[in-house]
Design a protein around this motif. Structure first.
Motif, PDB file in Angstrom:
ATOM      1  N   TYR A 131      30.657  29.679  46.171  1.00 11.87           N
ATOM      2  CA  TYR A 131      30.794  31.072  45.747  1.00 11.87           C
ATOM      3  C   TYR A 131      31.088  32.002  46.925  1.00 11.87           C
ATOM      4  O   TYR A 131      31.788  32.995  46.762  1.00 11.87           O
ATOM      5  N   ARG A 132      30.594  31.666  48.100  1.00  9.41           N
ATOM      6  CA  ARG A 132      30.936  32.447  49.304  1.00  9.41           C
ATOM      7  C   ARG A 132      32.448  32.346  49.558  1.00  9.41           C
ATOM      8  O   ARG A 132      33.096  33.329  49.904  1.00  9.41           O
ATOM      9  N   GLY A 133      32.991  31.132  49.417  1.00 14.80           N
ATOM     10  CA  GLY A 133      34.434  30.955  49.580  1.00 14.80           C
ATOM     11  C   GLY A 133      35.224  31.681  48.509  1.00 14.80           C
ATOM     12  O   GLY A 133      36.221  32.353  48.800  1.00 14.80           O
ATOM     13  N   ILE A 134      34.777  31.558  47.262  1.00 21.81           N
ATOM     14  CA  ILE A 134      35.475  32.227  46.155  1.00 21.81           C
ATOM     15  C   ILE A 134      35.514  33.738  46.377  1.00 21.81           C
ATOM     16  O   ILE A 134      36.532  34.380  46.122  1.00 21.81           O
ATOM     17  N   GLU A 135      34.430  34.312  46.868  1.00 21.32           N
ATOM     18  CA  GLU A 135      34.383  35.762  47.112  1.00 21.32           C
ATOM     19  C   GLU A 135      35.488  36.208  48.065  1.00 21.32           C
ATOM     20  O   GLU A 135      35.924  37.363  48.007  1.00 21.32           O
ATOM     21  N   GLN A 136      35.940  35.316  48.943  1.00 18.45           N
ATOM     22  CA  GLN A 136      36.987  35.662  49.914  1.00 18.45           C
ATOM     23  C   GLN A 136      38.396  35.449  49.377  1.00 18.45           C
ATOM     24  O   GLN A 136      39.374  35.807  50.034  1.00 18.45           O
ATOM     25  N   ALA A 137      38.521  34.875  48.177  1.00 12.98           N
ATOM     26  CA  ALA A 137      39.835  34.582  47.592  1.00 12.98           C
ATOM     27  C   ALA A 137      40.387  35.836  46.921  1.00 12.98           C
ATOM     28  O   ALA A 137      40.463  35.944  45.696  1.00 12.98           O
ATOM     29  N   ARG A 138      40.752  36.779  47.757  1.00 10.12           N
ATOM     30  CA  ARG A 138      41.220  38.081  47.287  1.00 10.12           C
ATOM     31  C   ARG A 138      42.586  38.402  47.892  1.00 10.12           C
ATOM     32  O   ARG A 138      42.891  37.976  49.005  1.00 10.12           O
ATOM     33  N   VAL A 139      43.357  39.175  47.158  1.00 12.27           N
ATOM     34  CA  VAL A 139      44.667  39.610  47.633  1.00 12.27           C
ATOM     35  C   VAL A 139      44.503  40.241  49.016  1.00 12.27           C
ATOM     36  O   VAL A 139      43.606  41.053  49.240  1.00 12.27           O
ATOM     37  N   GLY A 140      45.349  39.818  49.951  1.00 11.42           N
ATOM     38  CA  GLY A 140      45.333  40.368  51.308  1.00 11.42           C
ATOM     39  C   GLY A 140      44.526  39.523  52.276  1.00 11.42           C
ATOM     40  O   GLY A 140      44.776  39.568  53.474  1.00 11.42           O
ATOM     41  N   ASN A 141      43.545  38.774  51.784  1.00 11.82           N
ATOM     42  CA  ASN A 141      42.840  37.838  52.661  1.00 11.82           C
ATOM     43  C   ASN A 141      43.732  36.631  52.870  1.00 11.82           C
ATOM     44  O   ASN A 141      44.796  36.509  52.256  1.00 11.82           O
ATOM     45  N   VAL A 188      43.520  34.008  41.866  1.00 10.44           N
ATOM     46  CA  VAL A 188      43.505  35.196  42.704  1.00 10.44           C
ATOM     47  C   VAL A 188      44.123  36.324  41.874  1.00 10.44           C
ATOM     48  O   VAL A 188      45.233  36.186  41.355  1.00 10.44           O
ATOM     49  N   THR A 189      43.382  37.422  41.728  1.00  6.85           N
ATOM     50  CA  THR A 189      43.856  38.563  40.947  1.00  6.85           C
ATOM     51  C   THR A 189      43.908  39.794  41.851  1.00  6.85           C
ATOM     52  O   THR A 189      43.500  39.744  43.008  1.00  6.85           O
ATOM     53  N   LYS A 190      44.348  40.913  41.298  1.00 10.60           N
ATOM     54  CA  LYS A 190      44.345  42.164  42.065  1.00 10.60           C
ATOM     55  C   LYS A 190      42.928  42.692  42.240  1.00 10.60           C
ATOM     56  O   LYS A 190      42.689  43.531  43.090  1.00 10.60           O
ATOM     57  N   GLY A 191      41.986  42.176  41.454  1.00 10.11           N
ATOM     58  CA  GLY A 191      40.584  42.549  41.567  1.00 10.11           C
ATOM     59  C   GLY A 191      39.772  41.369  42.077  1.00 10.11           C
ATOM     60  O   GLY A 191      40.141  40.723  43.050  1.00 10.11           O
ATOM     61  N   GLU A 192      38.672  41.081  41.374  1.00  8.44           N
ATOM     62  CA  GLU A 192      37.835  39.947  41.753  1.00  8.44           C
ATOM     63  C   GLU A 192      38.507  38.636  41.377  1.00  8.44           C
ATOM     64  O   GLU A 192      39.226  38.568  40.380  1.00  8.44           O
ATOM     65  N   PRO A 193      38.240  37.565  42.143  1.00  3.13           N
ATOM     66  CA  PRO A 193      38.765  36.254  41.765  1.00  3.13           C
ATOM     67  C   PRO A 193      38.201  35.850  40.398  1.00  3.13           C
ATOM     68  O   PRO A 193      37.052  36.166  40.085  1.00  3.13           O
ATOM     69  N   GLU A 194      39.000  35.170  39.615  1.00  2.92           N
ATOM     70  CA  GLU A 194      38.550  34.710  38.301  1.00  2.92           C
ATOM     71  C   GLU A 194      38.363  33.198  38.335  1.00  2.92           C
ATOM     72  O   GLU A 194      39.277  32.469  38.726  1.00  2.92           O
ATOM     73  N   ILE A 195      37.197  32.752  37.924  1.00  2.00           N
ATOM     74  CA  ILE A 195      36.915  31.317  37.861  1.00  2.00           C
ATOM     75  C   ILE A 195      37.467  30.786  36.554  1.00  2.00           C
ATOM     76  O   ILE A 195      37.089  31.249  35.472  1.00  2.00           O
ATOM     77  N   LYS A 234      29.222  29.484  29.151  1.00  2.00           N
ATOM     78  CA  LYS A 234      30.042  30.128  28.136  1.00  2.00           C
ATOM     79  C   LYS A 234      29.982  31.653  28.202  1.00  2.00           C
ATOM     80  O   LYS A 234      30.755  32.320  27.560  1.00  2.00           O
ATOM     81  N   THR A 235      29.075  32.214  28.993  1.00  2.03           N
ATOM     82  CA  THR A 235      28.846  33.660  28.986  1.00  2.03           C
ATOM     83  C   THR A 235      29.904  34.455  29.728  1.00  2.03           C
ATOM     84  O   THR A 235      30.086  35.620  29.439  1.00  2.03           O
ATOM     85  N   SER A 236      30.604  33.845  30.673  1.00  4.17           N
ATOM     86  CA  SER A 236      31.543  34.640  31.464  1.00  4.17           C
ATOM     87  C   SER A 236      32.522  33.740  32.193  1.00  4.17           C
ATOM     88  O   SER A 236      32.199  32.631  32.573  1.00  4.17           O
ATOM     89  N   SER A 237      33.721  34.248  32.388  1.00  5.38           N
ATOM     90  CA  SER A 237      34.678  33.526  33.232  1.00  5.38           C
ATOM     91  C   SER A 237      34.946  34.296  34.515  1.00  5.38           C
ATOM     92  O   SER A 237      35.805  33.949  35.274  1.00  5.38           O
ATOM     93  N   LYS A 238      34.208  35.371  34.724  1.00  2.50           N
ATOM     94  CA  LYS A 238      34.360  36.163  35.940  1.00  2.50           C
ATOM     95  C   LYS A 238      33.332  35.714  36.972  1.00  2.50           C
ATOM     96  O   LYS A 238      32.284  35.173  36.651  1.00  2.50           O
TER      97      LYS A 238
END
Length: 185
Positions: A58-68, A164-171, A177-181
């Motif tokens: 999850y630390r890695g996923i948090e960095q998967a953002r546009v511009g990184n 990778v999205t313009k906002g938060e990364p989407e899993i 089942k509660t969330s895909s964010k």
């Protein structure tokens, strides 16, 4: 770490086992992995290994953002893992995923000076930290398939395919089942 099922190796309560699987849906690949305990009793060092490895994902996923860049993902994983006293496998890395299971870019789980592939909206990546209780080195056995840690220490592996999205990364390979964010960890 990676192997072929065998009658010679039986799982026992207290062991850990990694399950790495994928799917093809409408011509697109997804890739995910989880490491679980066999039974409910597990040694404290193995429990910590599982917790740290999953949290590092999850630390890695948090960095998967546009511009990184790819290096930001690996640096986040490595920093978290090593601060907890474990080591990151270097011989295997995450990867782009889409119409093929393994696409560019490669996503190392460690700092990679000079690896500066920029992350763009629409990229799908398989981020997959592999973390050893002991030293980082692994070796390939004679069957050309089974991989073990060189020092025979336990290893854990967690993986998600993300967008990778313009906002938060989407899993995309979410287990709940509660969330895909991305959920805060």
């Amino acid at each position: 770490m990676h192997g072929i099922p065998s009658e010679k190796r039986k799982l026992a309560v207290g062991d850990i086992v990694s399950i790495d699987c994928g799917v093809i849906l409408d011509g697109y690949y997804g890739d995910a992995a989880i490491t679980v305990a066999v039974g409910t009793e597990i040694a404290p060092d193995l429990r910590k290994l599982l917790e740290v490895t999953e949290a590092s994902l999850y630390r890695g996923i948090e960095q998967a953002r546009v511009g990184n860049n790819v290096g930001d993902v690996g640096a986040a994983v490595q920093q978290y893992v090593e601060a907890a006293g474990f080591s990151v496998v270097r011989e295997f890395v995450g990867h782009g995923v889409g119409r093929r299971l393994h696409e560019e870019p490669q996503i190392p789980n460690y700092r990679t000076p000079g690896v500066n592939a920029k992350l763009r909206a629409g990229m799908t990546l398989a981020i997959e930290p592999m973390v050893n209780l002991g030293k980082a080195a692994v070796r390939l056995l004679q069957d050309d398939w089974t991989v073990v840690t060189a020092d025979h220490s336990p290893s854990a592996h967690f993986e998600h395919t993300i967008l990778v999205t313009k906002g938060e990364p989407e899993i995309l390979t979410w287990r709940e089942k509660t969330s895909s964010k991305l959920k805060a960890r």
